[in-house]
Design a protein around this motif. Structure first.
Motif, short mmCIF file in Angstrom:
data_model
loop_
_atom_site.label_atom_id
_atom_site.label_comp_id
_atom_site.label_asym_id
_atom_site.label_seq_id
_atom_site.Cartn_x
_atom_site.Cartn_y
_atom_site.Cartn_z
N UNK A 246 6.39 -8.47 2.65
CA UNK A 246 6.46 -7.59 1.47
C UNK A 246 7.32 -8.24 0.39
N UNK A 247 8.42 -8.86 0.81
CA UNK A 247 9.35 -9.43 -0.16
C UNK A 247 8.76 -10.63 -0.89
N UNK A 248 7.95 -11.44 -0.20
CA UNK A 248 7.47 -12.67 -0.83
C UNK A 248 6.07 -12.55 -1.43
N UNK A 249 5.50 -11.32 -1.42
CA UNK A 249 4.21 -11.10 -2.07
C UNK A 249 2.99 -11.27 -1.17
N UNK A 250 3.20 -11.60 0.10
CA UNK A 250 2.06 -11.80 0.99
C UNK A 250 1.26 -10.52 1.17
N UNK A 251 1.94 -9.38 1.33
CA UNK A 251 1.23 -8.11 1.46
C UNK A 251 0.40 -7.83 0.21
N UNK A 252 0.98 -8.06 -0.96
CA UNK A 252 0.24 -7.86 -2.20
C UNK A 252 -1.00 -8.76 -2.25
N UNK A 253 -0.85 -10.00 -1.78
CA UNK A 253 -1.99 -10.93 -1.79
C UNK A 253 -3.08 -10.45 -0.85
N UNK A 254 -2.70 -9.92 0.32
CA UNK A 254 -3.69 -9.38 1.25
C UNK A 254 -4.40 -8.17 0.64
#
Length: 266
Positions: A246-254
């Motif tokens: 969540x902190x590094x943007x991976x969730x947003x990318x998914x």
């Protein structure tokens, strides 16, 4: 705001709530530990069978593979039905379960949950030519209307308590073993409505070639989490990995990959 943007906004909102961040170097190393993850493969775009290749794909597969990479464990996948999943994980047959599982207090009596990774809101999935009702109130008033649902699932309870009269034995609810069966029953006219998360519903609408649509506003809200046997030592490491993603943007990318870019059946 469109239905899908509304759902995505809710998901994005849940990303930042109350979870500590963790950098990659802070994550534990599980030393190549073998972990068996069970899923149903019936909830696009979270996890499903690619109609073009037959491969198991989806948001949860990508997320779990990334968690395994960050924590250094070896993941293998098995499949079971929704009805059997929570008990099977509780019994220790599998280390982790994933299939868009809503975090519920009664389920916590049998399994431990990870921190939430996504927020779910229910919407009404109907045939594209449906004109007899267009929201929960008008469906409830349409006394001949039937809803298809799997017993013990969030859609079942939303149908009972948010749409109908609170009677879990209501004969307007037709119980089926899989979510796919409820959608098929909808297509063939055996039921008139299915409740689904807005994310999965969008996938089914896009794959229906104009045969299905979503109507009404959001009903209820649930957070999704992975499940583990009670007392599992995997919970804390997986939570740390989720927080880092969540902190590094991976969730947003998914979210972008599976909820915006991916076209089911395209």
């Amino acid at each position: 705001m469109s239905l899908f943007k509304f759902t995505m906004a809710a998901a994005a909102m849940s990303v930042g709530l109350g979870l500590a961040t963790a950098s990659a170097q802070d994550l534990p190393d599980l030393g190549g530990q073998a972990v068996v993850v069970v899923t149903e493969n019936a909830y696009p775009p979270l996890q499903f069978i690619d109609p073009k290749t037959g491969a198991q794909i989806g948001w949860e597969y990508d997320a779990m593979n990334e968690i395994a990479r960050r924590l250094n464990f070896t993941v293998t996948y098995q499949n079971t039905s929704w009805d059997a999943m929570i008990q099977a994980v509780s019994d220790g047959q599998y280390e982790i379960g994933m299939t868009g599982i809503s975090i519920k207090e009664d389920r916590k009596e049998k399994v431990d949950f990870s921190d939430p990774y996504l927020r779910s809101e229910m919407f009404m999935l109907v045939r594209a030519d449906e004109t007899r009702f267009d929201d929960a109130a008008s469906f409830a008033a349409f006394e001949d209307g039937l809803v298809g649902a799997q017993p013990g699932t969030t859609p079942f309870y939303v149908a009972v308590y948010d749409v109908l009269d609170g009677d879990e034995q209501n004969t307007r609810i037709k119980l089926m073993e899989t979510f796919g069966a409820t959608v098929q029953a909808l297509k063939t006219g055996d039921v008139d409505m299915v409740l689904t998360d807005g994310v999965a519903g969008k996938g089914y609408v896009e794959a229906s070639d104009g045969g299905l649509k979503l109507v009404g506003g959001p009903l209820g809200a649930d957070d999704f989490g992975f499940i583990f046997p009670k007392g599992s030592e995997l919970v804390a490491p997986v939570n740390a990995a989720i927080a880092a993603m969540k902190a590094d943007g991976t969730i947003d990318a998914l979210n972008t990959k599976w909820f915006l870019d991916y076209k089911l059946g395209g």
